[in-house]
Design a protein around this motif. Structure first.
Motif, PDB file in Angstrom:
ATOM      1  N   THR A 228     -11.506  30.205  52.672  1.00 59.08           N
ATOM      2  CA  THR A 228     -12.587  29.499  51.984  1.00 59.08           C
ATOM      3  C   THR A 228     -13.202  28.444  52.886  1.00 59.08           C
ATOM      4  OG1 THR A 228     -11.506  29.829  49.843  1.00 59.08           O
ATOM      5  CG2 THR A 228     -13.154  28.082  49.959  1.00 59.08           C
ATOM      6  N   ALA A 229     -14.510  28.295  52.775  1.00 64.99           N
ATOM      7  CA  ALA A 229     -15.228  27.224  53.460  1.00 64.99           C
ATOM      8  C   ALA A 229     -16.103  26.489  52.447  1.00 64.99           C
ATOM      9  CB  ALA A 229     -16.085  27.782  54.590  1.00 64.99           C
ATOM     10  N   VAL A 230     -16.319  25.207  52.714  1.00 61.57           N
ATOM     11  CA  VAL A 230     -17.170  24.382  51.858  1.00 61.57           C
ATOM     12  C   VAL A 230     -18.467  24.079  52.602  1.00 61.57           C
ATOM     13  CG1 VAL A 230     -17.404  22.174  50.652  1.00 61.57           C
ATOM     14  CG2 VAL A 230     -15.175  23.327  50.735  1.00 61.57           C
ATOM     15  N   VAL A 231     -19.579  24.333  51.937  1.00 59.52           N
ATOM     16  CA  VAL A 231     -20.887  23.947  52.459  1.00 59.52           C
ATOM     17  C   VAL A 231     -21.337  22.729  51.662  1.00 59.52           C
ATOM     18  CG1 VAL A 231     -23.285  24.630  52.801  1.00 59.52           C
ATOM     19  CG2 VAL A 231     -21.450  26.311  53.116  1.00 59.52           C
ATOM     20  N   SER A 232     -21.425  21.574  52.333  1.00 56.52           N
ATOM     21  CA  SER A 232     -21.729  20.319  51.645  1.00 56.52           C
ATOM     22  C   SER A 232     -23.168  19.890  51.873  1.00 56.52           C
ATOM     23  CB  SER A 232     -20.797  19.199  52.122  1.00 56.52           C
ATOM     24  OG  SER A 232     -21.223  17.952  51.596  1.00 56.52           O
ATOM     25  N   THR A 233     -23.890  19.755  50.766  1.00 59.81           N
ATOM     26  CA  THR A 233     -25.222  19.162  50.797  1.00 59.81           C
ATOM     27  C   THR A 233     -25.217  17.863  49.997  1.00 59.81           C
ATOM     28  OG1 THR A 233     -25.806  20.722  49.032  1.00 59.81           O
ATOM     29  CG2 THR A 233     -26.574  21.242  51.242  1.00 59.81           C
ATOM     30  N   ILE A 234     -24.071  17.172  50.026  1.00 56.62           N
ATOM     31  CA  ILE A 234     -23.991  15.829  49.428  1.00 56.62           C
ATOM     32  C   ILE A 234     -24.846  14.886  50.268  1.00 56.62           C
ATOM     33  CG2 ILE A 234     -22.456  13.884  48.929  1.00 56.62           C
ATOM     34  CD1 ILE A 234     -20.198  15.929  48.559  1.00 56.62           C
ATOM     35  N   ASN A 235     -25.612  14.051  49.592  1.00 56.20           N
ATOM     36  CA  ASN A 235     -26.478  13.110  50.296  1.00 56.20           C
ATOM     37  C   ASN A 235     -26.130  11.665  49.969  1.00 56.20           C
ATOM     38  OD1 ASN A 235     -29.352  13.668  51.828  1.00 56.20           O
ATOM     39  ND2 ASN A 235     -28.476  15.505  50.921  1.00 56.20           N
ATOM     40  N   GLY A 236     -26.432  10.785  50.926  1.00 60.48           N
ATOM     41  CA  GLY A 236     -26.304   9.353  50.701  1.00 60.48           C
ATOM     42  C   GLY A 236     -24.872   8.859  50.735  1.00 60.48           C
ATOM     43  N   ASP A 237     -24.644   7.733  50.027  1.00 58.72           N
ATOM     44  CA  ASP A 237     -23.355   7.062  50.125  1.00 58.72           C
ATOM     45  C   ASP A 237     -22.224   7.794  49.400  1.00 58.72           C
ATOM     46  OD1 ASP A 237     -24.185   6.498  47.543  1.00 58.72           O
ATOM     47  OD2 ASP A 237     -24.328   4.319  47.831  1.00 58.72           O
ATOM     48  N   SER A 238     -22.526   8.867  48.668  1.00 57.52           N
ATOM     49  CA  SER A 238     -21.461   9.673  48.051  1.00 57.52           C
ATOM     50  C   SER A 238     -20.600  10.374  49.091  1.00 57.52           C
ATOM     51  CB  SER A 238     -22.060  10.723  47.108  1.00 57.52           C
ATOM     52  OG  SER A 238     -22.637  10.115  45.974  1.00 57.52           O
ATOM     53  N   ASN A 239     -21.114  10.531  50.293  1.00 64.15           N
ATOM     54  CA  ASN A 239     -20.321  11.180  51.333  1.00 64.15           C
ATOM     55  C   ASN A 239     -19.052  10.402  51.654  1.00 64.15           C
ATOM     56  OD1 ASN A 239     -21.626  13.671  52.455  1.00 64.15           O
ATOM     57  ND2 ASN A 239     -23.382  12.292  52.535  1.00 64.15           N
ATOM     58  N   VAL A 240     -19.103   9.094  51.557  1.00 62.98           N
ATOM     59  CA  VAL A 240     -17.933   8.280  51.903  1.00 62.98           C
ATOM     60  C   VAL A 240     -16.760   8.578  50.970  1.00 62.98           C
ATOM     61  CG1 VAL A 240     -17.021   5.942  52.140  1.00 62.98           C
ATOM     62  CG2 VAL A 240     -19.301   6.487  53.029  1.00 62.98           C
ATOM     63  N   PRO A 241     -16.914   8.492  49.628  1.00 69.06           N
ATOM     64  CA  PRO A 241     -15.765   8.823  48.771  1.00 69.06           C
ATOM     65  C   PRO A 241     -15.363  10.296  48.843  1.00 69.06           C
ATOM     66  CG  PRO A 241     -17.729   8.370  47.445  1.00 69.06           C
ATOM     67  CD  PRO A 241     -18.038   7.945  48.834  1.00 69.06           C
ATOM     68  N   PHE A 242     -16.317  11.205  49.094  1.00 66.88           N
ATOM     69  CA  PHE A 242     -15.956  12.620  49.214  1.00 66.88           C
ATOM     70  C   PHE A 242     -15.020  12.837  50.404  1.00 66.88           C
ATOM     71  CE2 PHE A 242     -17.040  16.765  51.289  1.00 66.88           C
ATOM     72  CZ  PHE A 242     -16.294  17.571  50.426  1.00 66.88           C
ATOM     73  N   TYR A 243     -15.376  12.300  51.550  1.00 65.83           N
ATOM     74  CA  TYR A 243     -14.539  12.500  52.742  1.00 65.83           C
ATOM     75  C   TYR A 243     -13.218  11.733  52.627  1.00 65.83           C
ATOM     76  CZ  TYR A 243     -17.856  15.333  55.284  1.00 65.83           C
ATOM     77  OH  TYR A 243     -18.669  16.371  55.673  1.00 65.83           O
ATOM     78  N   LYS A 244     -13.244  10.599  51.982  1.00 66.65           N
ATOM     79  CA  LYS A 244     -11.986   9.878  51.766  1.00 66.65           C
ATOM     80  C   LYS A 244     -11.053  10.697  50.875  1.00 66.65           C
ATOM     81  CE  LYS A 244     -13.436   5.104  52.576  1.00 66.65           C
ATOM     82  NZ  LYS A 244     -13.697   3.764  51.983  1.00 66.65           N
ATOM     83  N   GLU A 245     -11.623  11.373  49.868  1.00 62.74           N
ATOM     84  CA  GLU A 245     -10.797  12.177  48.967  1.00 62.74           C
ATOM     85  C   GLU A 245     -10.247  13.415  49.668  1.00 62.74           C
ATOM     86  OE1 GLU A 245      -8.537  12.804  45.811  1.00 62.74           O
ATOM     87  OE2 GLU A 245      -9.836  11.039  46.064  1.00 62.74           O
ATOM     88  N   LEU A 246     -11.006  13.992  50.566  1.00 60.84           N
ATOM     89  CA  LEU A 246     -10.472  15.093  51.376  1.00 60.84           C
ATOM     90  C   LEU A 246      -9.214  14.642  52.107  1.00 60.84           C
ATOM     91  CD1 LEU A 246     -13.611  16.703  53.113  1.00 60.84           C
ATOM     92  CD2 LEU A 246     -12.332  17.613  51.176  1.00 60.84           C
ATOM     93  N   GLY A 247      -9.287  13.438  52.698  1.00 61.18           N
ATOM     94  CA  GLY A 247      -8.126  12.890  53.398  1.00 61.18           C
ATOM     95  C   GLY A 247      -6.981  12.592  52.450  1.00 61.18           C
TER      96      GLY A 247
END
Length: 420
Positions: A228-247
């Motif tokens: 599986t691969a994820v294609v992310s079109t998240i924009n703006g400051d939401s990217n910060v919590p998304f990447y933190k949650e991946l970690g």
């Protein structure tokens, strides 16, 4: 009094006579340039640096003599991540400030908001960010990527052996026109490659969304069904919590790679990137590119940030939309000088075929027909220091196709904007 008046009039006449014959009498006036970016709200994390790099380019042009012998005067407005306010500020720039050109917008919803204003008033907008295509306007030059210069190559890479051979897909985006249209194109593309609907999970979140715990858990469960691969079109400051949650959930690139279309060096500034090493981004420029043009560009930006006391001066970063902004401003300057005027229609004609030695190391060219740049495509892996290591690239610039062949009916659409 009469003598003083006569002396002043004589001095003015001499000054005018000294101007080149092709310059109008008001040539000593500045040329106003609009800068239309969100400096507050959810998009400020991405757009503030575009305002700053625009000001840097304007300052650079002024230092070399300006345009047509006139200095550029930036007019900066803040639409505050408020889409209707973008249209109001655009109208202000055109009707009150009388700008000759505007450099601005990030999201497609902001561009869609201002587009009717620029078309109604025959203004000129340079749009510097990757987008979903499906648009062609006489009044806009698109210096970011069309889908065939970013989204399609990224998915092709992830499907390849080098990219991990993904079979299942998560299409995760912010809920507005760019992610939804891009994912419509990607769904059709994946279907053409034999991917079943059941192997695609499509999820959207609102602007400013901050809680990705459930979504990342859903991705992990979905990924249990195969590569599986994820294609992310998240924009703006939401990217910060998304990447933190991946970690936080230990979702590593070796398990489920994420390729992002709106995450660059600036968006990773506030993130611990160590758990994110190997995740991907697809752009037409990375700060880490090693060539003389980029060395000069990154140094110029670092020096400017330090001289202006910008908050980023301690760690000055460059990214793709910054490069696209910089290219656009210099191409506009070249077109104005070719046209000998800032008249919008004449500048539009002069933009066709303009070239610029870009920081990417390639020569960017404005297409002679469709108002889009020919640009190289790079895919980069996140490194521990928040930079990207290029793992794949096109041999040279790719011509943009604003009308995706994966949307029915696009084969009948013109590759040139309507000039009526």
């Amino acid at each position: 009094m009469n003598r003083r008046f006569t002396l002043k009039a004589t001095a003015a006449a001499v000054a005018l006579a000294a101007l080149p014959a092709w310059l109008p009498a008001q040539a000593a006036e500045t040329i106003k340039v609009g800068v239309l970016h969100s400096l507050s709200g959810t998009m400020a994390i991405s757009e503030t640096v575009l305002k700053d790099v625009a000001l840097m380019a304007i300052e650079e042009i002024n230092a070399s003599g300006g345009v047509l012998g006139r200095k550029l005067e930036p007019v900066v407005v803040d639409p505050a991540s408020n889409w209707p306010l973008f249209a109001e500020r655009a109208r202000q720039l055109l009707t009150q400030d009388k700008v000759a050109v505007t450099f601005g917008c990030w999201t497609s919803v902001s561009r869609k908001s201002v587009l009717p204003v620029y078309e109604e008033l025959n203004g000129l907008l340079f749009y510097p960010v990757q987008y979903e295509g499906e648009e062609l306007s006489k009044n806009v030059f698109y210096t970011g990527a069309a889908p065939n210069q970013q989204a399609i190559p990224a998915v092709e890479y992830l499907m390849s052996e080098d990219g991990g051979g993904a079979k299942r897909w998560v299409l995760l985006g912010t809920d507005y026109v760019y992610p939804r249209t891009t994912n419509r194109i990607l769904r059709a593309f994946l279907k053409s490659k034999g991917v079943a609907d059941g192997d695609i999970l499509e999820t959207y979140t609102p602007f400013g969304h901050a809680d990705y715990q459930t979504i990342v858990a859903d991705i992990k469960r979905f990924a249990a069904g195969g590569k599986t691969a994820v294609v992310s079109t998240i924009n703006g400051d939401s990217n910060v919590p998304f990447y933190k949650e991946l970690g936080n959930q230990g979702l590593k690139a070796t398990d489920v790679p994420v390729v992002a279309f709106s995450v660059g060096e600036e968006e990773l500034r506030g993130v611990d990137t160590r758990p994110l090493v190997g995740h991907l981004a697809a752009w037409n420029y990375f700060m880490s590119l090693d060539n003389p043009q980029n060395t000069a560009f990154t140094k110029k930006w670092a020096d400017y940030a330090k001289a202006k006391g910008l908050s980023s001066a301690s760690r000055p970063l460059t990214n793709d939309p910054m490069e696209a902004t910089y290219i656009g401003i210099h191409m506009w300057k070249q077109a104005v000088e070719k046209a000998g005027t800032t008249d919008v229609d004449k500048v539009i004609d002069a933009m066709a075929g303009q070239t610029f030695q870009a920081p990417s190391g390639f020569i960017a060219k404005m297409d002679e027909r469709n108002h889009h740049l020919h640009k190289p495509v790079f895919i980069g892996e996140v490194q521990e220091d928040g930079q990207f290591s290029v793992v794949w690239q096109t041999p040279g610039p790719v011509r943009a196709n604003p009308w995706s062949p994966f949307i029915p009916g696009n084969d009948k659409k013109k590759d040139v904007p309507d000039k009526s």
